[in-house]
Scaffold this active site. Structure first.
Site, PDB file in Angstrom:
ATOM      1  N   ASP A   1      -6.185   2.100  -3.357  1.00 35.99           N
ATOM      2  CA  ASP A   1      -7.437   1.893  -2.624  1.00 35.99           C
ATOM      3  C   ASP A   1      -7.799   3.044  -1.698  1.00 35.99           C
ATOM      4  O   ASP A   1      -8.901   3.099  -1.180  1.00 35.99           O
ATOM      5  CB  ASP A   1      -7.438   0.541  -1.884  1.00 35.99           C
ATOM      6  N   ARG A   2      -6.871   3.983  -1.503  1.00 39.15           N
ATOM      7  CA  ARG A   2      -7.201   5.122  -0.636  1.00 39.15           C
ATOM      8  C   ARG A   2      -7.369   6.385  -1.463  1.00 39.15           C
ATOM      9  O   ARG A   2      -6.905   6.459  -2.603  1.00 39.15           O
ATOM     10  CB  ARG A   2      -6.085   5.379   0.363  1.00 39.15           C
TER      11      ARG A   2
ATOM     12  N   ASP B   1      -1.390   1.465  -3.809  1.00 36.30           N
ATOM     13  CA  ASP B   1      -2.147   0.419  -4.496  1.00 36.30           C
ATOM     14  C   ASP B   1      -3.529   0.886  -4.933  1.00 36.30           C
ATOM     15  O   ASP B   1      -4.356   0.064  -5.358  1.00 36.30           O
ATOM     16  CB  ASP B   1      -2.240  -0.837  -3.625  1.00 36.30           C
TER      17      ASP B   1
ATOM     18  N   SER C   1       0.816  -1.214   0.000  1.00 34.08           N
ATOM     19  CA  SER C   1       0.000   0.000   0.000  1.00 34.08           C
ATOM     20  C   SER C   1       0.852   1.268   0.000  1.00 34.08           C
ATOM     21  O   SER C   1       1.681   1.438  -0.877  1.00 34.08           O
ATOM     22  CB  SER C   1      -0.944  -0.040   1.190  1.00 34.08           C
ATOM     23  N   HIS C   2       0.687   2.095   1.026  1.00 34.99           N
ATOM     24  CA  HIS C   2       1.375   3.388   1.045  1.00 34.99           C
ATOM     25  C   HIS C   2       2.787   3.290   1.617  1.00 34.99           C
ATOM     26  O   HIS C   2       3.514   4.283   1.626  1.00 34.99           O
ATOM     27  CB  HIS C   2       0.567   4.363   1.890  1.00 34.99           C
TER      28      HIS C   2
ATOM     29  N   LYS D   1     -11.611  -1.149  -0.580  1.00 34.94           N
ATOM     30  CA  LYS D   1     -11.791   0.286  -0.685  1.00 34.94           C
ATOM     31  C   LYS D   1     -11.261   0.709  -2.047  1.00 34.94           C
ATOM     32  O   LYS D   1     -10.456   0.012  -2.652  1.00 34.94           O
ATOM     33  CB  LYS D   1     -11.106   1.019   0.456  1.00 34.94           C
TER      34      LYS D   1
ATOM     35  N   ASP E   1      -3.242   6.300  -3.031  1.00 38.88           N
ATOM     36  CA  ASP E   1      -2.061   5.703  -2.396  1.00 38.88           C
ATOM     37  C   ASP E   1      -1.393   4.689  -3.323  1.00 38.88           C
ATOM     38  O   ASP E   1      -1.782   4.532  -4.481  1.00 38.88           O
ATOM     39  CB  ASP E   1      -2.430   5.070  -1.045  1.00 38.88           C
TER      40      ASP E   1
END
Ligand code: VG1
Ligand code: CO
Length: 543
Positions: A281-282, A279, A113-114, A376, A277
């Protein structure tokens, strides 16, 4: 081509956290580390024989190599077909969309992710179930148990497959179907939002900036915003996914996306801005002169959902993670629908979405999504906002102000103490938990504690339980503090302190959250003994 059965021994610590297994990239690159985990997943889901799988990642360093290994292992384990994004890319929501649209038996998503990427950064892998969402704890525990007893993995001796063009290739007896990473997800977005209205909005001169932070969303944002919806070329910045994310930290918050926030607070600000982010999803949502707190964003989307064609029939319910502010609950109450409070992590929303109990879900950490996938979805949130702006023809700032005037404002901030000593952080939490019974009625700073507990959750659909999900303190002064340790870090421990205070719609609504919450922060810091226990006199990140 030859299937090799490689003897191995269990590797400690392969227990997935909030969102999959995350470790330093160097750890994942150790011989057998990835292989052990991937074989444990295959074994835990009953083997891959004749099954299909979706695979993709956020493009970070080691993504391509790891995918070749996974493909060779899937082939050796008898998989019939693997769907993989071109160049190994799939954003997390796109992977979920592919799993669902193509009905594969789950998928492997490669992402941390981030978390920063690169040789010295982080890597991660997560298994998503056939419904498209992150594996629930029953499955991640089964994977972990398997990783503790594994004694061999299977891999095909073969050449790498060329993932650079859309095609269906073969690897041993297995088909490798290389997909356009954007198409399925973009198709889904078209069914949910009023693209004509958004196109008309851009055609009227509406300006926007989308910062993809050199992570996976660049190609998605370019295709949808610029090519399809007519946002001017250059709307998407940092749109090339890079293995090290350009050296940045693709966490869409006011700290790590500082430049975008500064732009939006300046006279040159476009009408609207967003970031995503690593990947995809945010999301972070900004208007001219305005930052939208994620908890508020969920509430505004819920209150305006009927403006989007995909939600015009109304919402079944709204779910939020426990540390997320109660702003969305107020909207649910007004709409007369259920509000759910779950532990942190998207995996807890899956059953509610599958059962049709919740339509929208959100977390304070900049994650929002709906029943369209089981993750998300950053770009979905951005398009939802654009749909609302296009239909209301009002600015972000005005929409937010009107929302607060109607519902009141949940002033909100999260203070993170990063990379602190793990033992000290665990001792802090253990001590807080032990003191819970004596906290009600006790003063804390200038506030008084009304109630305290350790959040535990019972899933209303499948009855599964999750305990010790964070210590909550409600204060008599309409305020709340929540304490929990991060489950996604790779370095020591991170203490998250979530702070909020409610202000009625008739009150002062446009103040600085840090100022409004200074008293709650002081109370939380004092009651948990943060300074003394962690040796820190201020948080590293305040979002
Ligand atoms: C964090 C966030 C949580 C989110 C998780 C995965 O977890 O707080 O809300 O679901 O990251 O998101 P933690 O345990 O560090 O607080 V992502 O975009 O990193 O996959
Ligand atoms: Co993410």
């Amino acid at each position: 081509m030859n299937v090799r059965t490689v003897p191995t021994t269990p590797i400690e610590g392969q227990r997935p956290g909030t969102s999959g297994l995350r470790k330093k990239t160097a750890v994942f690159m150790e011989p057998g580390y990835l292989e052990n985990f991937v074989q444990s997943v295959f074994d835990a889901v009953g083997g891959l024989d004749g099954k299909s799988l979706t695979v993709g990642g956020d493009g970070r360093y080691f993504n391509k190599r790891a995918i070749q290994t996974i493909l060779a292992m899937a082939a050796a384990n008898g998989a019939a077909r693997v769907l993989v994004g071109r160049d190994g890319l799939l954003s997390t929501p796109a992977a979920s969309a592919v799993i669902r649209a193509r009905r594969t038996e789950g998928g492997l998503i490669l992402s941390a992710s981030h978390n920063p990427a690169g040789k010295t950064g982080d890597f991660g892998i997560k298994y998503n179930i056939p419904a498209g969402g992150p594996a629930p704890e029953s499955v991640t525990e089964a994977i972990y148990r398997r990783s503790m007893e594994i004694d061999e993995y299977r891999i095909l001796d073969c050449e790498d497959v060329d993932l650079s063009t859309v095609a269906t290739l073969r690897m041993g007896g297995m088909a490798v179907e290389i997909l356009d990473p954007v198409a399925i997800h973009a198709g889904l977005m078209r069914t949910l939002f009023d693209f004509d209205a958004i196109r008309a909005l851009f055609a009227s001169g509406f300006s926007m900036r989308f910062d993809a932070m050199h992570a996976v969303t660049g190609p998605y944002a370019r295709a949808i915003l610029e090519d399809e919806l007519g946002a001017s070329p250059g709307t998407v910045v940092n749109g090339e996914p890079l293995p090290d994310f350009g050296g940045g930290h693709p966490d869409p918050n006011p700290v790590h996306a500082r430049g975008l926030v500064d732009l939006m607070m300046s006279p040159e600000a476009p009408d609207f801005a967003a970031a995503s982010d690593g990947d995809g999803d945010r999301n972070m949502i900004l208007g001219r002169g305005t930052y939208v707190a994620p908890s508020d964003s969920l509430a505004v989307l819920a209150a305006n959902a009927v403006l989007a064609p995909g939600y015009a029939g109304g919402l079944a319910g709204i779910a939020r993670s426990m540390p997320t502010s109660r702003a969305a609950d107020r909207v649910a109450r007004k709409l007369g629908i259920d509000a759910f409070e779950t532990p942190t992590g998207w995996k807890f929303f899956g059953t509610l979405l599958d059962a049709g109990l919740a339509t929208l879900c959100g977390e304070e950490s900049a994650g929002t999504g709906s029943n369209h996938v089981r993750e998300k979805d950053g770009l979905w949130a951005v398009l939802f906002w654009l749909n609302i702006l296009a239909r209301r023809r009002d600015g972000v700032k005005e929409i937010l102000a009107a929302h607060w005037a109607e519902y009141g404002r949940d002033y909100y901030t999260r203070h993170d103490y990063e990379s602190v000593d793990k033992d000290a952080a665990e001792a802090l939490m253990a001590d807080l938990r032990r003191r819970i019974p004596e906290l009600p009625g006790r003063p804390a700073g200038a506030l008084t504690i009304a109630a305290a507990d350790d959040f535990s959750y019972r899933d209303p659909v499948d009855g599964s339980t999750a305990d010790a999900q964070g210590v909550r303190m409600v204060f008599e002064e309409n305020a709340r503090a929540v304490f929990r340790l991060s489950g996604t870090g790779t370095d020591g421990a991170t203490l998250r302190v979530y702070l909020e205070r409610y202000e009625e719609g008739s009150g002062e609504l446009a103040l600085d959250p840090q100022e409004v919450l200074a008293g709650v922060a002081a109370a939380a810091t004092e009651i948990a003994g943060i300074h003394a226990r962690l040796g820190r006199d201020r948080p590293d990140v305040r979002t």
